[in-house]
Write an enzyme that holds these catalytic residues in place. Structure first.
Site, PDB file in Angstrom:
ATOM      1  N   LYS A  62      -1.396  -8.316  -1.859  1.00  0.00           N
ATOM      2  CA  LYS A  62      -2.699  -7.544  -1.714  1.00  0.00           C
ATOM      3  C   LYS A  62      -2.640  -6.351  -2.371  1.00  0.00           C
ATOM      4  O   LYS A  62      -1.697  -5.601  -1.548  1.00  0.00           O
ATOM      5  CB  LYS A  62      -3.059  -7.768  -0.373  1.00  0.00           C
ATOM      6  CG  LYS A  62      -4.522  -7.433  -0.166  1.00  0.00           C
ATOM      7  CD  LYS A  62      -4.816  -7.916   1.351  1.00  0.00           C
ATOM      8  CE  LYS A  62      -6.347  -7.127   1.548  1.00  0.00           C
ATOM      9  NZ  LYS A  62      -6.804  -7.163   2.957  1.00  0.00           N
TER      10      LYS A  62
ATOM     11  N   TYR B 282       0.871  -1.467  -0.247  1.00  0.00           N
ATOM     12  CA  TYR B 282       0.156   0.006   0.106  1.00  0.00           C
ATOM     13  C   TYR B 282       0.801   1.309  -0.135  1.00  0.00           C
ATOM     14  O   TYR B 282       1.032   1.859   1.000  1.00  0.00           O
ATOM     15  CB  TYR B 282      -0.762  -0.009   1.070  1.00  0.00           C
ATOM     16  CG  TYR B 282      -2.136  -1.222   1.376  1.00  0.00           C
ATOM     17  CD1 TYR B 282      -2.411  -1.823   0.299  1.00  0.00           C
ATOM     18  CD2 TYR B 282      -2.533  -1.323   2.527  1.00  0.00           C
ATOM     19  CE1 TYR B 282      -3.319  -3.076   0.328  1.00  0.00           C
ATOM     20  CE2 TYR B 282      -3.651  -2.060   2.618  1.00  0.00           C
ATOM     21  CZ  TYR B 282      -4.048  -2.832   1.684  1.00  0.00           C
ATOM     22  OH  TYR B 282      -4.934  -3.945   1.823  1.00  0.00           O
TER      23      TYR B 282
HETATM   24  P1  FBP Z   1     -10.951  -4.506   3.267  1.00  0.00           P
HETATM   25  O1  FBP Z   1     -11.386  -5.076   2.281  1.00  0.00           O
HETATM   26  O2  FBP Z   1     -12.024  -4.020   4.184  1.00  0.00           O
HETATM   27  O3  FBP Z   1     -10.654  -2.937   2.650  1.00  0.00           O
HETATM   28  O4  FBP Z   1      -9.799  -4.888   4.068  1.00  0.00           O
HETATM   29  C1  FBP Z   1      -8.569  -5.093   3.369  1.00  0.00           C
HETATM   30  C2  FBP Z   1      -7.447  -4.224   4.359  1.00  0.00           C
HETATM   31  O5  FBP Z   1      -6.121  -4.574   3.628  1.00  0.00           O
HETATM   32  C3  FBP Z   1      -7.262  -4.831   5.683  1.00  0.00           C
HETATM   33  O6  FBP Z   1      -6.782  -6.021   5.730  1.00  0.00           O
HETATM   34  C4  FBP Z   1      -6.923  -3.807   6.173  1.00  0.00           C
HETATM   35  O7  FBP Z   1      -7.241  -3.718   7.755  1.00  0.00           O
HETATM   36  C5  FBP Z   1      -7.292  -2.616   5.720  1.00  0.00           C
HETATM   37  O8  FBP Z   1      -7.628  -3.046   4.305  1.00  0.00           O
HETATM   38  C6  FBP Z   1      -6.480  -1.569   5.788  1.00  0.00           C
HETATM   39  O9  FBP Z   1      -6.735  -0.520   4.771  1.00  0.00           O
HETATM   40  P2  FBP Z   1      -6.287   1.087   4.994  1.00  0.00           P
HETATM   41  O10 FBP Z   1      -4.847   1.124   5.365  1.00  0.00           O
HETATM   42  O11 FBP Z   1      -6.453   1.425   3.747  1.00  0.00           O
HETATM   43  O12 FBP Z   1      -7.269   1.684   6.023  1.00  0.00           O
END
Ligand code: FBP
Length: 271
Positions: free
Chosen positions: A184, A148
């Protein structure tokens, strides 16, 4: 190739039908209990395991504390080794709170790790990841990277748009180069640009991160259809499933798209 075996191991556990649906549930630390408001049942990890079982998903994602207290082995587990809270306000960083060895002892079949490329602490996270990668190889456990990009030039060059196709493709490549056995990444918004991210991910299977719950079921199912048509292995989704009051039924619709290759219209039209 030496690195292929952990990819194959991941697929053999988490993509037994050729594609994968994993139920992510690390939001209690990442976002806090507000994420459970829409469907209060989702505050219970037992409920999450029940959704995963009854909808026929391939796995769940827990943090160590949830795994210690609730994991019953009924669905394969990816243990998330790091996490941060939404109370923290500084440059993005997520530090390990569990080792690969501990994850294995908690029953994990794979481990997960988030990296925020672009953050002021990017270098530190790469160091952590390198150690986790070494341990994952030593314990023969697939490593799933939550890639991310956040902060840094994601803000200055892309206006903070973490789903910009260039940012997502870069995220995919970073995960490949840092040794992911699966990754992911966020959705780019359309299958064509997502297909490019899948391509630059190389051999490493791609899972789409679900994001906030969409207004309609159809909106999310269309995203998933696009992700599968782009060549991804599947989805690792949280809120879009368990925030819905009809989570199991919705999970079954998702399964028809991901595992059976059905279209959204067909799935929604079925009685
Ligand atoms: P979601 O499908 O609810 O978006 O979850 C995916 C995820 O990667 C979770 O594992 C994590 O808690 C969350 O998104 C974190 O998202 P962000 O850092 O964008 O708030």
């Amino acid at each position: 190739m030496r690195g292929d075996s952990l990819i194959e191991k991941f697929k053999s556990i988490f993509a037994r039908r050729g594609h994968s649906i994993i139920l992510a549930y690390d939001h209690g630390i990442e976002h806090g209990p507000t994420d459970f408001f829409d469907n209060p049942d989702s505050a219970s990890p037992e409920y999450i395991l029940k959704i995963a079982r009854e909808a026929g998903f391939d796995g769940v994602v827990f943090q160590r504390g949830i795994a210690e207290k609730y994991y019953d082995g009924s669905v394969p587990l990816i243990l998330k080794l790091n996490g941060k809270t939404s109370l923290y306000n500084g440059a993005p960083i997520s530090v390990p709170n569990c080792t690969v060895e501990e994850a294995v002892s908690l029953g994990a079949s794979a481990v997960g790790f988030t990296i925020y490329a672009g953050s002021d602490y990017e270098w530190r996270q790469i160091e952590y990841l390198a150690k986790i990668k070494r341990d994952a190889v030593r314990f023969d456990v697939p490593l799933v990277i939550w890639s991310y990009p956040r902060g840094g030039k994601v803000d200055t060059k892309y206006g903070g748009d973490e789903q910009h196709p260039d940012v997502v493709a870069y995220a995919a490549r970073i995960a490949l180069e840092l040794g992911a056995d699966a990754m992911k990444i966020k959705y780019t918004g359309d299958p064509k640009s997502f297909a490019w991210a899948v391509k630059v991910a190389g051999k490493v299977p791609v899972l789409m991160s679900g994001g906030p719950k969409t207004k309609t079921d159809e909106e999310f199912l269309k995203q998933v259809e696009g992700v599968i048509s782009a060549g991804a292995l599947g989805v690792a989704v949280g809120r879009n499933v368990w925030q819905r009051k009809n989570a199991v039924e919705f999970g079954k619709l998702l399964a028809k798209i991901v595992y059976e290759g059905k279209g959204v219209k067909e799935v929604l039209a079925a009685p």
